[in-house]
Design a protein around this motif. Structure first.
Motif, PDB file in Angstrom:
ATOM      1  N   ALA A   1       5.573   2.432 -10.528  1.00 47.10           N
ATOM      2  CA  ALA A   1       4.445   3.095 -11.186  1.00 47.10           C
ATOM      3  C   ALA A   1       4.548   2.844 -12.684  1.00 47.10           C
ATOM      4  CB  ALA A   1       4.407   4.588 -10.856  1.00 47.10           C
ATOM      5  N   THR A   2       4.665   1.571 -13.035  1.00 50.39           N
ATOM      6  CA  THR A   2       4.842   1.199 -14.444  1.00 50.39           C
ATOM      7  C   THR A   2       3.509   1.290 -15.191  1.00 50.39           C
ATOM      8  OG1 THR A   2       4.339  -1.161 -14.125  1.00 50.39           O
ATOM      9  CG2 THR A   2       6.621  -0.460 -13.734  1.00 50.39           C
ATOM     10  N   PRO A   3       3.565   1.561 -16.499  1.00 51.42           N
ATOM     11  CA  PRO A   3       2.317   1.563 -17.267  1.00 51.42           C
ATOM     12  C   PRO A   3       1.623   0.196 -17.233  1.00 51.42           C
ATOM     13  CG  PRO A   3       4.235   1.817 -18.714  1.00 51.42           C
ATOM     14  CD  PRO A   3       4.725   1.952 -17.320  1.00 51.42           C
ATOM     15  N   SER A   4       2.390  -0.889 -17.082  1.00 50.75           N
ATOM     16  CA  SER A   4       1.753  -2.217 -17.038  1.00 50.75           C
ATOM     17  C   SER A   4       0.887  -2.371 -15.799  1.00 50.75           C
ATOM     18  CB  SER A   4       2.818  -3.325 -17.063  1.00 50.75           C
ATOM     19  OG  SER A   4       3.426  -3.392 -18.329  1.00 50.75           O
ATOM     20  N   GLU A   5       1.431  -2.027 -14.627  1.00 48.95           N
ATOM     21  CA  GLU A   5       0.622  -2.231 -13.412  1.00 48.95           C
ATOM     22  C   GLU A   5      -0.534  -1.229 -13.352  1.00 48.95           C
ATOM     23  OE1 GLU A   5       3.078  -1.897  -9.891  1.00 48.95           O
ATOM     24  OE2 GLU A   5       3.997  -0.023 -10.550  1.00 48.95           O
ATOM     25  N   VAL A   6      -0.301  -0.003 -13.838  1.00 44.06           N
ATOM     26  CA  VAL A   6      -1.394   0.979 -13.856  1.00 44.06           C
ATOM     27  C   VAL A   6      -2.489   0.520 -14.830  1.00 44.06           C
ATOM     28  CG1 VAL A   6      -2.017   3.374 -14.397  1.00 44.06           C
ATOM     29  CG2 VAL A   6       0.075   2.883 -13.096  1.00 44.06           C
ATOM     30  N   SER A   7      -2.087  -0.057 -15.975  1.00 45.13           N
ATOM     31  CA  SER A   7      -3.081  -0.594 -16.921  1.00 45.13           C
ATOM     32  C   SER A   7      -3.916  -1.685 -16.276  1.00 45.13           C
ATOM     33  CB  SER A   7      -2.375  -1.172 -18.159  1.00 45.13           C
ATOM     34  OG  SER A   7      -1.769  -0.161 -18.911  1.00 45.13           O
ATOM     35  N   LEU A   8      -3.265  -2.565 -15.539  1.00 44.75           N
ATOM     36  CA  LEU A   8      -3.986  -3.675 -14.911  1.00 44.75           C
ATOM     37  C   LEU A   8      -5.039  -3.165 -13.927  1.00 44.75           C
ATOM     38  CD1 LEU A   8      -4.360  -6.680 -14.619  1.00 44.75           C
ATOM     39  CD2 LEU A   8      -2.318  -6.779 -13.198  1.00 44.75           C
ATOM     40  N   THR A   9      -4.698  -2.134 -13.144  1.00 40.95           N
ATOM     41  CA  THR A   9      -5.706  -1.580 -12.223  1.00 40.95           C
ATOM     42  C   THR A   9      -6.798  -0.842 -12.994  1.00 40.95           C
ATOM     43  OG1 THR A   9      -4.476   0.474 -11.824  1.00 40.95           O
ATOM     44  CG2 THR A   9      -4.091  -1.331 -10.278  1.00 40.95           C
ATOM     45  N   GLN A  10      -6.440  -0.212 -14.110  1.00 36.94           N
ATOM     46  CA  GLN A  10      -7.470   0.484 -14.913  1.00 36.94           C
ATOM     47  C   GLN A  10      -8.464  -0.509 -15.507  1.00 36.94           C
ATOM     48  OE1 GLN A  10      -5.529   3.046 -17.762  1.00 36.94           O
ATOM     49  NE2 GLN A  10      -5.076   4.615 -16.227  1.00 36.94           N
ATOM     50  N   TYR A  11      -7.955  -1.688 -15.890  1.00 39.30           N
ATOM     51  CA  TYR A  11      -8.843  -2.737 -16.411  1.00 39.30           C
ATOM     52  C   TYR A  11      -9.743  -3.275 -15.291  1.00 39.30           C
ATOM     53  CZ  TYR A  11     -10.203  -7.524 -17.542  1.00 39.30           C
ATOM     54  OH  TYR A  11     -10.910  -8.683 -17.696  1.00 39.30           O
TER      55      TYR A  11
ATOM     56  N   THR B   1       0.881  -1.172   0.000  1.00 39.12           N
ATOM     57  CA  THR B   1       0.000   0.000   0.000  1.00 39.12           C
ATOM     58  C   THR B   1       0.918   1.221   0.000  1.00 39.12           C
ATOM     59  OG1 THR B   1      -1.734  -1.236   1.155  1.00 39.12           O
ATOM     60  CG2 THR B   1      -1.850   1.176   1.267  1.00 39.12           C
ATOM     61  N   GLU B   2       1.190   1.741  -1.180  1.00 34.23           N
ATOM     62  CA  GLU B   2       2.230   2.771  -1.333  1.00 34.23           C
ATOM     63  C   GLU B   2       1.947   3.622  -2.566  1.00 34.23           C
ATOM     64  OE1 GLU B   2       5.336  -0.200  -2.078  1.00 34.23           O
ATOM     65  OE2 GLU B   2       5.399   0.492  -4.158  1.00 34.23           O
ATOM     66  N   GLN B   3       2.443   4.842  -2.533  1.00 35.60           N
ATOM     67  CA  GLN B   3       2.247   5.750  -3.656  1.00 35.60           C
ATOM     68  C   GLN B   3       2.694   5.124  -4.980  1.00 35.60           C
ATOM     69  OE1 GLN B   3       4.502   7.420  -5.781  1.00 35.60           O
ATOM     70  NE2 GLN B   3       6.370   6.503  -4.918  1.00 35.60           N
ATOM     71  N   HIS B   4       1.945   5.409  -6.032  1.00 37.57           N
ATOM     72  CA  HIS B   4       2.302   4.925  -7.364  1.00 37.57           C
ATOM     73  C   HIS B   4       2.266   6.051  -8.383  1.00 37.57           C
ATOM     74  CE1 HIS B   4       2.628   0.791  -6.123  1.00 37.57           C
ATOM     75  NE2 HIS B   4       2.972   0.470  -7.347  1.00 37.57           N
ATOM     76  N   GLY B   5       2.871   7.199  -8.009  1.00 33.94           N
ATOM     77  CA  GLY B   5       2.957   8.304  -8.956  1.00 33.94           C
ATOM     78  C   GLY B   5       1.629   9.023  -9.119  1.00 33.94           C
ATOM     79  N   PRO B   6       1.575   9.991 -10.074  1.00 30.04           N
ATOM     80  CA  PRO B   6       0.414  10.881 -10.189  1.00 30.04           C
ATOM     81  C   PRO B   6      -0.867  10.221 -10.698  1.00 30.04           C
ATOM     82  CG  PRO B   6       2.377  11.888 -11.137  1.00 30.04           C
ATOM     83  CD  PRO B   6       2.724  10.460 -10.870  1.00 30.04           C
ATOM     84  N   ASN B   7      -0.793   9.077 -11.407  1.00 29.59           N
ATOM     85  CA  ASN B   7      -2.045   8.467 -11.873  1.00 29.59           C
ATOM     86  C   ASN B   7      -2.216   7.018 -11.401  1.00 29.59           C
ATOM     87  OD1 ASN B   7      -0.256   7.136 -13.561  1.00 29.59           O
ATOM     88  ND2 ASN B   7      -1.568   7.304 -15.384  1.00 29.59           N
ATOM     89  N   GLY B   8      -1.320   6.564 -10.488  1.00 31.23           N
ATOM     90  CA  GLY B   8      -1.408   5.194  -9.985  1.00 31.23           C
ATOM     91  C   GLY B   8      -2.074   5.152  -8.617  1.00 31.23           C
ATOM     92  N   LEU B   9      -2.905   4.142  -8.394  1.00 30.68           N
ATOM     93  CA  LEU B   9      -3.603   4.019  -7.118  1.00 30.68           C
ATOM     94  C   LEU B   9      -2.620   3.590  -6.029  1.00 30.68           C
ATOM     95  CD1 LEU B   9      -6.793   2.125  -8.366  1.00 30.68           C
ATOM     96  CD2 LEU B   9      -6.303   4.584  -8.359  1.00 30.68           C
TER      97      LEU B   9
END
Ligand code: NI
Length: 249
Positions: free
Chosen positions: A169-179, A28-36
């Motif tokens: 805060a990779t685009p892959s992990e952010v994509s997975l949460t967006q899905y 449970t940690e910051q993931h940049g400006p658009n990551g949960l």
């Protein structure tokens, strides 16, 4: 099947046909400006639940707080000390082993957990060795699987994002949460496009080196569509490895 959605009788019956179980673990940690902030725990959980369905596996509740001391310079991050996380993992495995689970498969979503999880497995094995068990009782085996670093998922991340993938805060992990959580998609401008890279020490140093929280990544490239492809690939890859783990001696 989710352990926490079962009755004890269902778990007891299930143990008669399989003694394997999956434990999602994240951070449970910051993931940049658009990551949960929950990205690492959510990704591990989503992939583990997918594997549970694909491989007819039992999945334990997620260990959602991990070893993330270096993120404490950003609001909302929570960490366990390495020694606390070792205790949490050991107690979880000992509890499950007492019931007869002997193949414990941790699906991990956070690189910062890897060293601590490996140390926890060594503690578990050491305790068993000191207790003089092991002659006639089945061995407990623990396995650490990072959902994001198998050959298939790595090659898909490379195809999708190349040098913009980075390591936090990779685009892959952010994509997975967006899905998985389309209602929580965030948009933010970021500069520079690709974040700086560098070593990780304490929280103050981290915030200084990586001012918006990202490392080496451009998560503005994330999309739910990519997240669906990453989910399908990760589930297939991790489910296959879980089956191998169960059948290995
Ligand atoms: Ni992450």
């Amino acid at each position: 099947m989710l352990l926490h959605h079962c009755t004890w009788q269902e778990v007891e019956a299930r143990l008669k046909r399989s003694t394997g179980i999956i434990v999602p673990i994240g951070s449970t940690e910051q993931h940049g400006p658009n990551g949960l902030i929950g990205t690492d725990a959510l990704c591990a959980e989503v992939v583990a639940h997918g594997v549970g369905e694909a491989a007819d596996a039992l999945v334990a509740p997620t260990i959602s707080v991990g070893m993330a001391q270096h993120h404490l310079g950003f609001a909302g991050s929570i960490t366990l000390r390495p020694s606390t996380l070792i205790a949490v993992v050991c107690d979880t495995v000992h509890s499950l082993a007492r019931h007869g689970f002997d193949r414990i498969y941790f699906v991990n979503g956070h690189g910062g957990n890897i060293a601590t999880l490996s140390a926890a497995f060594s503690e578990i094995y050491a305790e068993r060795s000191f207790n003089g068990q092991g002659h006639n009782t089945p061995a407990v085996r623990c396995r650490l699987k990072n959902w994001f670093d198998g050959p298939a998922i790595k090659s898909l991340s490379e195809e999708l994002y190349g040098d913009a993938e980075g390591s936090h805060a990779t685009p892959s992990e952010v994509s997975l949460t967006q899905y998985a959580f389309p209602e929580s998609v965030k948009r933010a401008a970021m500069s520079p496009e690709i974040a700086p890279k560098g070593p990780i020490h304490d929280a103050q140093d981290y915030r200084h080196r990586f001012p918006d929280g990202r490392i080496g990544s451009d998560p503005t490239l994330a999309s739910p569509e990519a997240g669906k492809r990453l989910f399908d690939t990760a589930v297939e890859e991790v489910a296959g490895e879980y089956q191998q783990f169960l059948s290995a001696g």
